[in-house]
Write an enzyme that holds these catalytic residues in place. Structure first.
Site, PDB file in Angstrom:
ATOM      1  N   HIS A   1      -1.921   6.249   8.486  1.00 23.39           N
ATOM      2  CA  HIS A   1      -1.264   5.195   8.887  1.00 23.39           C
ATOM      3  C   HIS A   1       0.414   5.579   8.704  1.00 23.39           C
ATOM      4  O   HIS A   1       0.996   5.291   9.533  1.00 23.39           O
ATOM      5  CB  HIS A   1      -1.446   3.676   8.123  1.00 23.39           C
ATOM      6  CG  HIS A   1      -0.669   2.676   8.470  1.00 23.39           C
ATOM      7  ND1 HIS A   1      -1.331   1.768   9.162  1.00 23.39           N
ATOM      8  CD2 HIS A   1       0.510   2.015   8.056  1.00 23.39           C
ATOM      9  CE1 HIS A   1      -0.135   0.799   9.540  1.00 23.39           C
ATOM     10  NE2 HIS A   1       0.799   0.995   8.449  1.00 23.39           N
ATOM     11  N   GLU A   2       0.525   6.053   7.340  1.00 22.28           N
ATOM     12  CA  GLU A   2       1.900   6.237   7.127  1.00 22.28           C
ATOM     13  C   GLU A   2       2.632   7.524   8.009  1.00 22.28           C
ATOM     14  O   GLU A   2       3.641   7.391   8.520  1.00 22.28           O
ATOM     15  CB  GLU A   2       2.279   6.302   5.642  1.00 22.28           C
ATOM     16  CG  GLU A   2       1.773   5.157   4.591  1.00 22.28           C
ATOM     17  CD  GLU A   2       2.286   3.753   5.372  1.00 22.28           C
ATOM     18  OE1 GLU A   2       3.323   3.647   5.908  1.00 22.28           O
ATOM     19  OE2 GLU A   2       1.582   2.782   5.017  1.00 22.28           O
TER      20      GLU A   2
ATOM     21  N   GLY B   1       0.793  -1.240  -0.194  1.00 28.06           N
ATOM     22  CA  GLY B   1       0.014   0.005  -0.062  1.00 28.06           C
ATOM     23  C   GLY B   1       0.779   1.254  -0.066  1.00 28.06           C
ATOM     24  O   GLY B   1       0.654   2.031  -0.725  1.00 28.06           O
TER      25      GLY B   1
HETATM   26  N1  TRP Z   1       5.638  -0.581   6.504  1.00 27.39           N
HETATM   27  C1  TRP Z   1       4.546  -0.517   5.501  1.00 27.39           C
HETATM   28  C2  TRP Z   1       3.363  -0.193   6.093  1.00 27.39           C
HETATM   29  O1  TRP Z   1       2.934   0.879   6.331  1.00 27.39           O
HETATM   30  C3  TRP Z   1       4.533  -1.895   4.717  1.00 27.39           C
HETATM   31  C4  TRP Z   1       5.334  -2.159   3.489  1.00 27.39           C
HETATM   32  C5  TRP Z   1       5.155  -1.134   2.425  1.00 27.39           C
HETATM   33  C6  TRP Z   1       6.213  -3.135   3.003  1.00 27.39           C
HETATM   34  N2  TRP Z   1       6.003  -1.694   1.368  1.00 27.39           N
HETATM   35  C7  TRP Z   1       6.628  -3.047   1.823  1.00 27.39           C
HETATM   36  C8  TRP Z   1       6.726  -4.429   3.543  1.00 27.39           C
HETATM   37  C9  TRP Z   1       7.451  -3.889   1.044  1.00 27.39           C
HETATM   38  C10 TRP Z   1       7.184  -5.270   2.979  1.00 27.39           C
HETATM   39  C11 TRP Z   1       7.588  -4.920   1.893  1.00 27.39           C
HETATM   40  O2  TRP Z   1       2.533  -0.967   6.386  1.00 27.39           O
HETATM   41 ZN    ZN Z   2       2.391   0.072   8.523  1.00 24.82          ZN
END
Ligand code: TRP
Ligand code: ZN
Length: 883
Positions: free
Chosen positions: A306-307, A270
């Site tokens: 979220h981010e 996402g």
């Molecule tokens: N940390 C991201 C989130 O906000 C998740 C994520 C984005 C991710 N791109 C990714 C995890 C690629 C593994 C690989 O949830």
């Molecule tokens: Zn996250």
């Protein structure tokens, strides 16, 4: 073809965690961009960690890297001082004291189809480093407990990449010879490598600003494909609201002078919370009324929040190791859920979240891929970005808040931030902050993080009218899950009310047995009893209000009592749940009839209950829309649990839908007419709720059949002034196999050709059509010019929706659906293992199928397992699925 990791990749275990032997305090990167030969120079200040023997070898992670040179303190190393492979650089005997290591590598962003590390999307350069992508850019201690200060210098041809972005603040920029230029960014906050990002290319920008509670001005920028700027307004608005909310709800202020978001079209997930430079899948940024649905707007708001919230829960305080992933993800999902609840309707948000939890997480927990919220072993970390870590992880935070109360919860959060800012920590550190802040023993609560599976909570109730006593007896159990045959009893907070004959909660006197605090019964033993005295009227216990624990509540109430709660419970979540329970009871019964080839019976009292809700204008339209929706086919399958016949489920569910549509036709027609929108489109929750209810009414009218309904739906499609209505009409027409379906599909395609995110909806509607011809249609659509196997959004909307959103066709009795998906997984595995592995997890419920389908699903899985080579990602999922 990408490199394939070691097939028999050994498992990583939490118990084996050791602190890093070396630390990297600063890293200065120079990235000279080139489509196929990007040169990365990394200058790292390294020192031995406490307890590391002198001259212990330094092992830096790599992945498909091509080493050009290595220097220590400026001196080139001779060949025997180091050893390099594409995935490991070993410095045999590093200096005893602190030193500078300079490593030069070459990477090929154009050949990077995994979309991990440095890759290209629509001609731009971007990076994705979580979880282990930084090692695809340079050799590094690529683990979240190594925190460094990053300085990033990007160089590129000015024409190709006028915009050069990285984490932190811009400190320098200028021109270079040969039409090239550079920019230097510095991020003063030490961070793990997974939060590194850089982006370069030709991008349009939308700018705004935000003043924090302490009066600091922050520049806000959203970068998108040039021309798409007008579609960023809602995302920018959501960002500012998120920033305000985090200050108000958690006291958390933003910390850099600039916050940037970049939208890209090729993205595995996402979005990603890179420090000061979030990178988003463009589907979670771009919106306007013509192209985005109300659900898209809600998703954008949630993902932006979220981010952004990760800046404190994930970035300022990060994870010690990847087993602690829920520490940032579960907590941040909880925070974004609360944000959306405050911005919209709390009840509606809670119901939507629980629906998602049950359909994804309960399904995961019930199958071979079940794992604890904090796993203790993994083979491929990419496969643990799951509904369990995210959604169940959020439920654990919600329970913690229920147990400690809002003040206790806030005190624990405050202490957590105070103690651990700038650190990489564990779930134990997190819980200790709450235990210390409130003086609570959370040792039993910790089991929620350690034990997989959905606990069942069986309840019986006995009311003694003469003694005015109500006794509730709870029994908890948790089914075996991989590696965990036996479970310990957990602390289950059961929020409740004793609903009296007038619908009001009854008061009660003394309580004996289980502890009750406020509106919560604390079930902590395997068998736990609680007796309420002074109960003056026969109550209907309303249990697990607001879904206060992620458990399966079994028994306790009669159909009549659920009917009563559906009409009277003061807790809107439990009103919704009561209706779902009634529907589920009916649907499992009628599925059995359909499976036996018997006529599907109907139930007038249920139809009356649905009618009462549909016409109760005192209820929020969004709530009514949710309450009128029957449990999904996959939810019914999970409730049945074994020997599942997806065709029988669909037959039973369709029969009930058409019975509802017929019986309540007048109500639905009147809803359709009275809810017609006046004025211009607005994505706010009230307007969205009215559209949702109106579209549910339309769908039921179509389910009942008849030319008038079809004409109405056709008009709805062509008369729509927004995507929500247009897509709803097209979906209903397609699912009803109405003659106008073809016309709508053609119009939709022509109207939105050239807009990939909208064509995704067109793919998805066709992939979800519950008909025998769908599989060949999907196969045919893979050759459509708008389809691409290399774009994850395209793959998810066509192939992914077929696998997870079309239960009768994926689970075709002849096995052709399984075979198609198995082959798609193998094809994708050669270019993008993460996307392939996620698609393969569509098989997670295969053992619950009836024998014929089960056999065919197993054959497809075995075909995948027998293929070589396989990525570690797919290998991991297929072997666990067959275990
Ligand atoms: N940390 C991201 C989130 O906000 C998740 C994520 C984005 C991710 N791109 C990714 C995890 C690629 C593994 C690989 O949830
Ligand atoms: Zn996250």
């Amino acid at each position: 073809m990408t490199s394939v990791k070691n097939e028999t990749a050994s498992a990583v275990r939490l118990a084996d965690y050791r602190p890093p032997e070396y630390l990297i305090d600063t890293i200065s990167l120079t990235i000279a961009l080139d489509p196929t030969e990007t040169r990365v120079t990394a200058e790292m200040a390294i020192r031995r960690n406490n307890g590391t023997p002198r001259n212990a070898p330094l092992r830096l992670d790599g992945d498909e890297l091509s080493l050009q040179s290595v220097r220590i303190d400026g001196k080139r190393l001779s060949g025997d001082a180091y050893h390099a492979t594409p995935d490991l650089l070993t410095i045999t005997a590093p200096p005893e004291g602190a030193f500078t290591l300079t490593v030069e590598t070459l990477v090929d962003p154009t050949a990077n189809t995994q979309l991990m590390g440095l890759y290209r999307s629509s001609g731009n350069y971007c990076t994705q480093c979580e979880a282990e992508g930084f090692r695809r850019i340079t050799y590094f201690l690529d683990r979240p407990d190594v925190l460094a200060v990053y300085t990033t210098r990007i160089e590129a041809k000015k024409d190709d990449a006028p915009i050069l972005l990285a984490n932190g603040n811009l400190t320098d920029s200028g021109d270079l010879p040969d039409g090239r230029h550079y920019a230097v960014w510095n991020d003063p906050f030490p961070k793990p490598s997974y939060l590194f990002a850089m982006v370069a290319g030709s991008l349009g920008v939308v700018e705004d600003e935000f003043t924090t509670q302490s009066g600091r001005k922050v520049d806000l920028k959203i970068y998108v494909e040039p021309g798409k700027e007008p579609r960023c307004a809602y995302a920018m608005d959501a960002l500012k609201r998120s920033m305000t909310w985090d200050e108000e709800a958690f006291g958390r202020e933003y910390d850099l002078d600039i916050f940037m978001i970049v939208a890209v079209s090729d993205f595995n997930m996402g979005a990603m919370e890179n420090k000061g430079l979030n990178v988003f899948n463009d589907r979670y940024i771009l919106a306007d009324p013509q192209t985005a649905t109300d659900q898209d707007y809600a998703n954008i708001e949630a993902v932006i929040a979220h981010e952004y919230f990760h800046n404190w829960t994930g970035n300022r305080i990060t994870c010690r190791d990847w087993f602690q992933l829920c520490l940032k993800e579960g907590l941040t999902v909880f925070r974004d859920q609360e944000f959306s609840s405050d911005q919209r309707s709390r009840a509606v948000k809670r119901i939507s979240d629980v629906r998602l939890l049950k359909s994804h997480q309960f399904a995961e927990d019930a199958g071979p891929l079940a794992h604890p919220v904090r796993p203790n072993t993994y083979k491929e970390i990419n496969n643990f970005y799951t509904a369990t870590v995210y959604e169940k992880g959020a439920e654990l935070i919600r329970m913690l808040k229920t147990l400690l109360g809002p003040e206790g919860f806030r005190a624990g959060m405050d202490l957590y931030f105070e103690l651990h800012d700038g650190e990489a920590v564990t779930v134990e550190d997190f819980l200790a902050a709450f235990a210390d802040a409130t003086g609570t023993d959370l040792s039993q609560f910790m089991l929620w993080y350690e034990q997989a599976g959905t606990p069942a909570l069986a309840v019986t109730s006995a009311f003694d009218a003469t003694a005015e006593k109500l006794t509730l007896t709870f029994e908890q159990s948790c089914p075996p899950t991989p590696g965990q045959p036996v479970k310990k009893p957990m602390h289950i907070p059961v929020r409740f009310g004793l609903v009296g004959p007038d619908g009001q909660d009854l008061s009660y006197g003394a309580v004996a047995g289980a502890t009750v605090t406020g509106d919560t019964i604390h079930v902590v033993d395997e068998r736990h009893r609680v007796t309420f005295s002074g109960v003056k009227a026969p109550p209907v216990p309303s249990l697990l209000r607001g879904f206060s624990a992620p458990v399966k509540l079994v028994g306790g109430l009669t159909t009549g009592e659920f009917g009563f709660l559906a009409g009277h419970d003061s807790d809107p979540f439990n009103r919704w749940q009561a209706i779902q329970n009634l529907a589920m009871g009916l649907l499992t019964e009628t599925t059995a009839a359909a499976h036996a080839g018997k006529p599907v019976p109907s139930d007038d009292s249920f139809l009356d209950a649905m009618g009462a809700i549909a016409s109760d204008t005192g209820l929020d339209p969004a709530f009514r829309a949710l309450a009128l929706q029957l449990p999904g086919e996959t939810d019914i399958a999970r409730d049945i649990g074994e020997d599942v016949d997806p065709d029988a489920i669909a037959t039973a569910r369709n029969a009930l839908r058409s019975a509802i549509g017929t019986a309540l036709g007048d109500i639905f027609r009147s809803l359709y007419d009275t809810l017609a929108d006046s004025g211009p489109y607005s994505p706010d929750a009230d307007a969205a709720g009215r559209r949702a209810l109106r579209n549910v009414a339309l769908d039921y009218l179509l389910a009942a059949g008849g030319e008038a309904a079809e004409a109405r739906a056709r008009d709805h499609y062509f008369g729509a002034d927004n995507m929500t209505d247009r897509l709803a009409a097209m979906t209903s027409l397609v699912h009803a196999a109405a003659p106008a379906a073809r016309e709508a599909l053609t119009d939709f395609h022509d109207r939105f050709a050239g807009d990939p995110l909208v064509i995704d909806k067109w793919f998805a509607v066709q992939a979800a059509a519950p008909f025998a011809g769908t599989l060949s249609k999907v196969e045919e659509l893979t050759t459509h010019t708008a389809f691409s196997w290399s774009n994850p959004n395209r793959v998810r909307s066509l192939i992914g929706v077929f696998a997870t959103g079309n239960p009768t066709q994926f689970n075709r009795a002849d096995g052709a659906g399984f075979e198609f998906i198995a082959n798609a997984v193998l094809k994708l595995d050669r270019s993008n293992p993460q996307v392939a592995a996620r698609l393969l997890s569509a098989f997670r419920s295969w053992r619950a199928l009836e024998p014929e389908r089960r056999e065919r699903a197993e054959a497809a899985l075995r075909q995948v397992a027998a293929t070589t080579p396989l990525s570690a990602d797919v290998q991991d999922i297929v072997s666990r699925s067959l275990d």
